[in-house]
Design a protein around this motif. Structure first.
Motif, PDB file in Angstrom:
ATOM      1  N   GLU A 253       3.395  -5.131 -27.328  1.00 12.54           N
ATOM      2  CA  GLU A 253       4.216  -4.296 -26.461  1.00 12.54           C
ATOM      3  C   GLU A 253       5.694  -4.349 -26.883  1.00 12.54           C
ATOM      4  O   GLU A 253       6.221  -5.417 -27.210  1.00 12.54           O
ATOM      5  CB  GLU A 253       4.086  -4.741 -25.009  1.00 12.54           C
ATOM      6  CG  GLU A 253       2.728  -4.505 -24.390  1.00 12.54           C
ATOM      7  CD  GLU A 253       1.732  -5.611 -24.687  1.00 12.54           C
ATOM      8  OE1 GLU A 253       2.091  -6.546 -25.458  1.00 12.54           O
ATOM      9  OE2 GLU A 253       0.598  -5.558 -24.158  1.00 12.54           O
ATOM     10  N   GLY A 254       6.329  -3.196 -26.843  1.00  5.52           N
ATOM     11  CA  GLY A 254       7.758  -3.122 -27.108  1.00  5.52           C
ATOM     12  C   GLY A 254       8.142  -3.098 -28.574  1.00  5.52           C
ATOM     13  O   GLY A 254       9.341  -3.096 -28.898  1.00  5.52           O
TER      14      GLY A 254
ATOM     15  N   PHE B  30       2.395   3.720 -28.287  1.00  2.00           N
ATOM     16  CA  PHE B  30       1.217   3.275 -27.534  1.00  2.00           C
ATOM     17  C   PHE B  30       0.208   2.570 -28.433  1.00  2.00           C
ATOM     18  O   PHE B  30      -0.575   1.735 -27.958  1.00  2.00           O
ATOM     19  CB  PHE B  30       0.561   4.457 -26.816  1.00  2.00           C
ATOM     20  CG  PHE B  30      -0.254   5.380 -27.687  1.00  2.00           C
ATOM     21  CD1 PHE B  30      -1.631   5.220 -27.774  1.00  2.00           C
ATOM     22  CD2 PHE B  30       0.342   6.403 -28.402  1.00  2.00           C
ATOM     23  CE1 PHE B  30      -2.387   6.069 -28.566  1.00  2.00           C
ATOM     24  CE2 PHE B  30      -0.413   7.256 -29.190  1.00  2.00           C
ATOM     25  CZ  PHE B  30      -1.784   7.097 -29.278  1.00  2.00           C
TER      26      PHE B  30
ATOM     27  N   ASP C   3       1.353  -0.974 -28.495  1.00  2.00           N
ATOM     28  CA  ASP C   3       1.225  -1.579 -27.166  1.00  2.00           C
ATOM     29  C   ASP C   3      -0.233  -1.916 -26.857  1.00  2.00           C
ATOM     30  O   ASP C   3      -0.538  -3.013 -26.357  1.00  2.00           O
ATOM     31  CB  ASP C   3       1.775  -0.636 -26.094  1.00  2.00           C
ATOM     32  CG  ASP C   3       3.281  -0.415 -26.227  1.00  2.00           C
ATOM     33  OD1 ASP C   3       3.937  -1.184 -26.959  1.00  2.00           O
ATOM     34  OD2 ASP C   3       3.788   0.542 -25.610  1.00  2.00           O
ATOM     35  N   GLU C   4      -1.134  -0.991 -27.140  1.00  3.08           N
ATOM     36  CA  GLU C   4      -2.540  -1.224 -26.812  1.00  3.08           C
ATOM     37  C   GLU C   4      -3.157  -2.323 -27.670  1.00  3.08           C
ATOM     38  O   GLU C   4      -4.152  -2.930 -27.278  1.00  3.08           O
ATOM     39  CB  GLU C   4      -3.341   0.065 -26.964  1.00  3.08           C
ATOM     40  CG  GLU C   4      -3.018   1.106 -25.903  1.00  3.08           C
ATOM     41  CD  GLU C   4      -3.887   2.341 -26.022  1.00  3.08           C
ATOM     42  OE1 GLU C   4      -4.710   2.402 -26.970  1.00  3.08           O
ATOM     43  OE2 GLU C   4      -3.750   3.243 -25.175  1.00  3.08           O
TER      44      GLU C   4
END
Length: 338
Positions: A259-260, A251, A254-255
């Motif tokens: 992402e990924g 996370f 991602d944040e």
């Protein structure tokens, strides 16, 4: 803001010289992160070799050791350093705890909370002769004089915990004296998660976030030419791919707009492709999660990024190149003087 050097524990015959070099270079302290070697004996020898150096475990694995054993060890180190020792504790991950250490890992967050309280109860027992801790995981209620370390002429050691997710950060704010932010803890993550959750947890125990030390490891890429910075940039890329392979930290990527990233790293990891893992960390990742600068600009760059939140900065890779170690020490001195 204090500035420490991060190191893995060294062979015992080497740690005295390293501690003296760290002190002479101008750092405030050393932070020993537990890997294949344990941190406590390194801290003991560093305390003898370089009096006045602030020493901490960052972090020691909690669950394989009983809270009483950990408390007694921290107590002796606090005495040896004249009050300059911090006990940093972490859960590690299930695979290591169960399959390498051979101990339980159920409900690691609540277990660590209880562990911290048990350690602090032992500190009280060393001064008073009365041990009384009854928690969900640890019950300690027996001590005799010959099995007590006894009082020392120093305050109780500070107890810090490693925390990443919001629950753990709130727990740190409630029961610990400080929090070890993850090496992927860029300023946005610290603002979104660390500071508000610490404040929420601290309020439960009648404190504020200012009462909790925020210990932030920083990856740096420093040099006056791109050629000089290239080696450190690639070391940072590899380190980020290692940390980024852990699903619990996904996370954070991602944040921050990546992402990924964890899924892509893990795909390469499962194939044994370590170069491929590092290749998933782009220059854009590095610009967000590391600090790149010239030597003259590094102190200002770090203060600008972390001055409003960090109590202690830990230079993650200052020891990677001993030829540059003294220059990192000069940076530490400039930060402390700000």
């Amino acid at each position: 803001m204090h500035v420490d050097v991060m190191t893995t524990p060294q062979p015992l015959q080497a740690i005295g010289d390293l501690a003296r070099q760290t002190h002479d270079a101008g750092f405030d302290g050393m932070l020993f992160t537990e890997t294949g070697r344990t941190p406590y004996m390194n801290a003991a020898l560093a305390a003898q070799a370089a009096p006045g150096l602030e020493l901490s475990t960052g972090v020691a694995v909690a669950f394989p050791r009983s809270p009483f054993v950990t408390a007694a060890t921290a107590w002796e180190l606090q005495e040896a350093t004249g009050g300059n020792f911090r006990l940093g504790l972490g859960t590690q991950v299930r695979t290591h705890v169960v399959r390498r250490y051979g101990v339980e890992f159920e409900r690691p967050g609540p277990r660590l909370r209880d562990y911290v309280l048990a350690v602090k109860a032992c500190f009280t027992a060393f001064r008073t002769g009365k041990l009384d801790h009854r928690g969900d995981f640890y019950s300690l209620d027996f001590i005799t004089p010959q099995w007590s370390a006894g009082p020392i002429d120093a305050p109780d050691p500070k107890v810090d915990v490693a925390a990443v997710n919001p629950w753990m950060l709130r727990m740190a704010g409630e029961v610990a004296d400080g929090v070890h932010v993850h090496p992927l803890g860029e300023p946005g993550y610290i603002a979104r998660h660390v500071m508000p959750n610490l404040a929420e947890g601290a309020a439960k125990s009648g404190r504020t976030a200012d009462d909790i030390a925020v210990i932030v490891p920083v990856m740096t890429i420093v040099g006056d030419t791109d050629e000089e910075r290239h080696h450190e940039r690639e070391m940072v890329r590899a380190s980020m791919s290692f940390y980024g392979s852990t699903p619990n930290y996904a996370f954070i990527w991602d944040e921050a707009g990546f992402e990924g990233t964890t899924a892509r790293i893990r795909e390469k990891q499962k194939a044994g492709d370590y170069k491929g893992m590092a290749a998933q960390i782009t220059d854009e990742h590095i610009a967000t999660f590391a600090t790149e600068s010239t030597w003259d600009g590094l102190a200002d760059a770090l203060v600008d990024k972390y001055g409003d939140t960090a109590t202690r900065l830990v230079l993650y890779n200052a020891l990677a190149d001993m030829e540059r170690f003294e220059r990192y020490g000069e940076v530490a001195q400039r930060i402390r003087a700000r």
